[in-house]
Design a protein around this motif. Structure first.
Motif, short mmCIF file in Angstrom:
data_model
loop_
_atom_site.label_atom_id
_atom_site.label_comp_id
_atom_site.label_asym_id
_atom_site.label_seq_id
_atom_site.Cartn_x
_atom_site.Cartn_y
_atom_site.Cartn_z
N PHE A 124 36.97 49.77 25.80
CA PHE A 124 37.47 51.21 25.61
C PHE A 124 39.09 51.21 25.21
CE2 PHE A 124 33.48 51.59 27.48
CZ PHE A 124 32.93 52.75 27.05
N ALA A 125 39.66 52.13 24.78
CA ALA A 125 41.15 52.20 24.68
C ALA A 125 41.27 52.89 26.21
CB ALA A 125 41.46 53.36 23.58
N GLU A 126 42.74 52.26 26.49
CA GLU A 126 43.16 52.39 27.92
C GLU A 126 44.40 53.52 27.88
OE1 GLU A 126 43.51 49.36 30.78
OE2 GLU A 126 41.89 48.28 29.78
N GLY A 127 44.51 54.46 28.70
CA GLY A 127 45.69 55.41 28.65
C GLY A 127 45.40 56.36 27.67
N VAL A 128 44.16 56.50 27.10
CA VAL A 128 44.05 57.57 26.03
C VAL A 128 43.10 58.55 26.69
CG1 VAL A 128 43.23 57.89 23.81
CG2 VAL A 128 44.33 56.01 24.16
N ARG A 129 43.22 59.88 26.76
CA ARG A 129 42.76 60.86 27.60
C ARG A 129 41.50 61.51 26.58
NH1 ARG A 129 46.69 64.76 30.28
NH2 ARG A 129 45.26 65.26 31.71
N LEU A 130 41.53 61.30 25.26
CA LEU A 130 40.56 61.69 24.49
C LEU A 130 40.22 60.73 23.47
CD1 LEU A 130 38.67 64.26 24.43
CD2 LEU A 130 40.38 64.96 22.55
N ALA A 131 38.90 60.49 22.86
CA ALA A 131 38.45 59.59 21.86
C ALA A 131 38.56 58.16 22.27
CB ALA A 131 39.30 59.70 20.64
N GLU A 132 39.00 57.91 23.76
CA GLU A 132 39.02 56.52 24.25
C GLU A 132 37.85 55.69 24.09
OE1 GLU A 132 36.33 58.46 27.12
OE2 GLU A 132 38.33 58.95 26.17
N GLU A 133 36.66 56.27 23.86
CA GLU A 133 35.39 55.72 23.61
C GLU A 133 35.23 55.29 22.06
OE1 GLU A 133 35.99 59.02 22.89
OE2 GLU A 133 34.10 59.62 24.63
N GLN A 134 35.75 55.58 21.22
CA GLN A 134 35.65 55.39 19.82
C GLN A 134 35.94 53.93 19.50
OE1 GLN A 134 37.36 58.27 17.07
NE2 GLN A 134 36.49 60.09 18.10
N PRO A 135 37.06 53.42 19.76
CA PRO A 135 37.10 51.83 19.73
C PRO A 135 35.97 50.71 20.27
CG PRO A 135 39.23 52.78 20.36
CD PRO A 135 38.19 53.90 20.44
N PHE A 136 35.33 51.40 21.07
CA PHE A 136 34.25 50.56 21.75
C PHE A 136 32.92 50.99 21.10
CE2 PHE A 136 30.29 50.68 24.65
CZ PHE A 136 30.58 49.43 25.10
N ILE A 137 32.56 52.27 20.89
CA ILE A 137 31.21 52.71 20.42
C ILE A 137 31.19 52.31 18.77
CG2 ILE A 137 29.70 54.62 19.82
CD1 ILE A 137 30.71 55.75 22.70
N VAL A 138 32.13 52.88 18.03
CA VAL A 138 32.13 52.55 16.67
C VAL A 138 31.73 51.28 16.20
CG1 VAL A 138 32.92 52.63 14.44
CG2 VAL A 138 33.33 54.63 16.02
N PRO A 139 32.42 49.93 16.72
CA PRO A 139 31.84 48.72 16.27
C PRO A 139 30.70 48.27 16.91
CG PRO A 139 33.84 48.71 17.87
CD PRO A 139 33.60 50.10 17.30
N ALA A 140 30.39 49.06 18.08
CA ALA A 140 28.94 48.66 18.55
C ALA A 140 27.98 48.99 17.65
CB ALA A 140 28.85 49.27 20.11
N TYR A 141 27.92 50.35 17.27
CA TYR A 141 27.01 50.68 16.11
C TYR A 141 27.08 49.80 15.04
CZ TYR A 141 27.01 55.42 18.53
OH TYR A 141 26.62 56.42 19.23
N LEU A 142 28.18 49.32 14.36
CA LEU A 142 28.21 48.72 13.30
C LEU A 142 27.75 47.17 13.63
CD1 LEU A 142 31.68 50.10 11.91
CD2 LEU A 142 29.21 50.33 10.95
N ARG A 143 27.85 46.74 14.45
CA ARG A 143 27.33 45.21 15.04
C ARG A 143 26.12 45.17 15.58
NH1 ARG A 143 31.64 41.91 14.13
NH2 ARG A 143 33.57 42.36 14.17
N ALA A 144 25.42 46.09 16.08
CA ALA A 144 24.05 46.13 16.70
C ALA A 144 23.01 45.60 15.62
CB ALA A 144 23.90 47.53 17.27
N ARG A 145 22.16 44.72 16.09
CA ARG A 145 21.00 44.37 15.17
C ARG A 145 20.20 45.48 15.08
NH1 ARG A 145 18.55 40.16 19.19
NH2 ARG A 145 19.25 41.84 20.76
N ALA A 146 19.95 46.31 15.88
CA ALA A 146 19.24 47.57 15.70
C ALA A 146 19.65 48.74 16.73
CB ALA A 146 17.49 47.49 15.96
N ILE A 147 19.49 49.92 16.51
CA ILE A 147 19.96 51.04 17.22
C ILE A 147 18.49 51.70 17.38
CG2 ILE A 147 21.18 53.28 17.24
CD1 ILE A 147 23.44 51.97 15.56
N SER A 148 18.24 52.38 18.50
CA SER A 148 17.08 53.17 18.80
C SER A 148 17.56 54.58 19.12
CB SER A 148 16.21 52.31 19.78
OG SER A 148 15.50 51.20 19.37
N VAL A 149 16.54 55.38 19.23
CA VAL A 149 16.79 56.91 19.69
C VAL A 149 15.48 57.08 20.38
CG1 VAL A 149 17.35 58.98 18.75
CG2 VAL A 149 18.41 57.20 17.49
#
Length: 496
Positions: free
Chosen positions: A171-196
């Motif tokens: 996660f981006a540190e010291g960022v008070r909004l959108a700090e999750e995006q640098p973590f979640i977006v590559p996780a989505y793109l690198r995941a073998r599969a995504i379930s819902v």
């Protein structure tokens, strides 16, 4: 502790009133609390939150607590929690929210059944909005496109820890909004599969009165867009140019860029804040968002994007913000809103209207609504307006002195310019308003010629009318029936 299935990571700051509810929801999981560990990072709380966490840790060996100085944002505590985690899966919760009792079991089972690296469990908003697009249907094994996962970038999801470790996701540190995006977006793109999991409310996103949700705050543009840039960089790195990449970019163009300049932008208290967001958003647009991504947006949003690309034209952006998503028309603010022509015989109005977007004034009808104090109204057509250099502004010329012919009743008549779209989708009245010098102070007076009385006859009734000025600057027509006046005078004379 061995054989941990899920590590629930909770960044905690001043949430003592809600912590027990959050932790109880984890303890009651049908997956079995013995298969869960909680890593709570107390980020320098100044309330009793640290003591609440310590009490849980004393009673439950699978609750681990870390106390640290305040980092100012949840990204750092989440990263520290990941470093301590021992579970096969990671789930990120916030201390003011809670989980449905069957949430972890359902998410773990669908992940194990499909070798999924990321699971989105349906989120239910309590007093606030929650993402809905990815939860239209349960998906066993999908990807970032088929699940529409990019429209849910909050961290409250299940992630396979091996995916996080292998790719060093943080996660981006010291960022008070959108700090999750640098973590979640590559996780989505690198995941073998995504379930819902779409048929069960896994997570409850709660609006707590008096709790300072970061999503309601506006962080500095530099830090916010640094996190957004990192997420967009992952998209560029991990996808090929073309329609599929553009499909992912739409979300960022819509939410992180264009939505910032919507109806609340002009209300931001700091002009410096407004300028920095416009400037950096324009840079991000030029760097990451191809022009074709914007073609599916409304004409208003496309106009806003063009203003941002051209360097953030603040005045125009603020004007659009004031009327975003509204059908509207008004006089152009400022001393040039009304100009008297021919010594006061005619009036030229500068009008701003959403109806002028795209087609200018060509497909807009203009008329004068002469409205009596009792509500009776007469509509008088006006010629076409003249476009100006501003795509939202047109010049309309009226003949207010000729309106007396339509005043068929004595009394005060309001003079309103009616702006109507040819497609019939909107009709809006603009009062004829005398401007104030430099936008403030005493209003300009009516010209002498405009105030002169006009004699006319309605049927056999002699009438007189004149333009007058109300205290708020509105121009009105005052009509007098001379026969009625004469009768009142005669009555008074008889009484004497």
């Amino acid at each position: 502790m061995s054989d941990v299935t899920v590590t629930v990571i909770i960044p905690v700051y001043n949430a003592a009133d809600f912590l027990d509810e959050c932790l109880e929801s984890i303890a009651r999981q049908s997956l079995g609390f013995e298969r869960v560990e909680v890593v709570a990072v107390n980020d320098g709380s100044t309330d009793a939150g640290g003591a609440v966490l310590d009490g849980w840790a004393e009673r439950h060996p699978n609750v681990r607590v870390v106390h640290q100085s305040n980092s100012g944002a949840p990204g750092g505590p989440r990263n520290r929690g990941m470093d301590m985690a021992r579970g096969e899966f990671l789930f990120f919760a916030d201390p003011d929210d809670y989980l449905g009792p069957d949430a972890l079991r359902r998410m773990v089972e669908i992940a194990e059944r499909n070798d999924s690296d990321v699971v989105l469990g349906r989120i239910r908003g309590v007093g606030r909005g929650a993402p809905t697009e990815p939860f239209a249907a349960t998906v066993d094994r999908g990807d970032v496109w088929s699940t529409r996962a990019m429209f849910s970038l909050t961290p409250q999801k299940l992630f396979r820890r091996s995916l996080v470790v292998e790719h060093g996701l943080r996660f981006a540190e010291g960022v008070r909004l959108a700090e999750e995006q640098p973590f979640i977006v590559p996780a989505y793109l690198r995941a073998r599969a995504i379930s819902v999991v779409a048929d069960y409310d896994c997570y409850y996103l709660v609006d707590r009165e008096g709790f300072a949700h970061l999503t309601k705050q506006q962080p500095p543009a530099e830090s916010f867009y640094s996190a957004v840039r990192a997420a967009l960089g992952s998209i560029v790195e991990l996808t090929e140019p073309g329609e599929r990449r553009n499909e992912l970019l739409v979300r960022f163009a819509k939410v992180e860029l264009m939505a910032k300049f919507g109806p609340n932008y002009h209300r931001w208290p700091s002009a410096e804040h407004q300028e920095s967001y416009a400037r950096i958003a324009g840079e991000v647009l030029r760097e990451f968002i191809p022009q074709e991504v914007m073609t599916g947006f409304s004409p208003l949003v496309q106009l806003r994007a063009r203003l941002l690309r051209e360097g953030g034209r603040i005045d125009e952006l603020l004007s659009l913000s004031r009327h975003d998503s509204l059908a509207w028309a008004e006089l152009e603010p400022g001393p040039d809103a009304l100009e008297w022509l021919d010594g006061g015989r005619r009036a030229a109005l500068l009008v701003r209207s959403s109806h002028y977007r795209g087609t200018g004034s060509r497909r807009v009808r203009h008329s004068v609504a002469l409205r009596h104090a009792d509500g009776y109204e007469v509509l008088i057509p006006v010629g076409r307006a003249t476009p100006t250099d501003d795509p939202l502004t047109a010049r309309v010329v009226l003949d207010p002195l000729g309106l007396h012919r339509y005043a068929h009743r004595p009394g005060r008549w309001d003079i309103l310019l009616r702006v109507t779209a040819d497609d019939g989708r909107g009709s809006h009245d603009v009062p004829v308003l005398l401007p104030a010098p430099d936008g403030g102070g005493k209003r300009h007076p009516l010209p002498d010629r405009a105030r002169a009385k006009r004699l006319y006859a309605h049927g056999v009734r002699p009438m007189a009318a004149r333009l007058a000025q109300r205290p708020d600057g509105r121009v009105v027509l005052v009509a007098v029936d001379w026969r009625a006046v004469a009768r009142k005078v005669r009555k008074r004379l008889r009484r004497r």
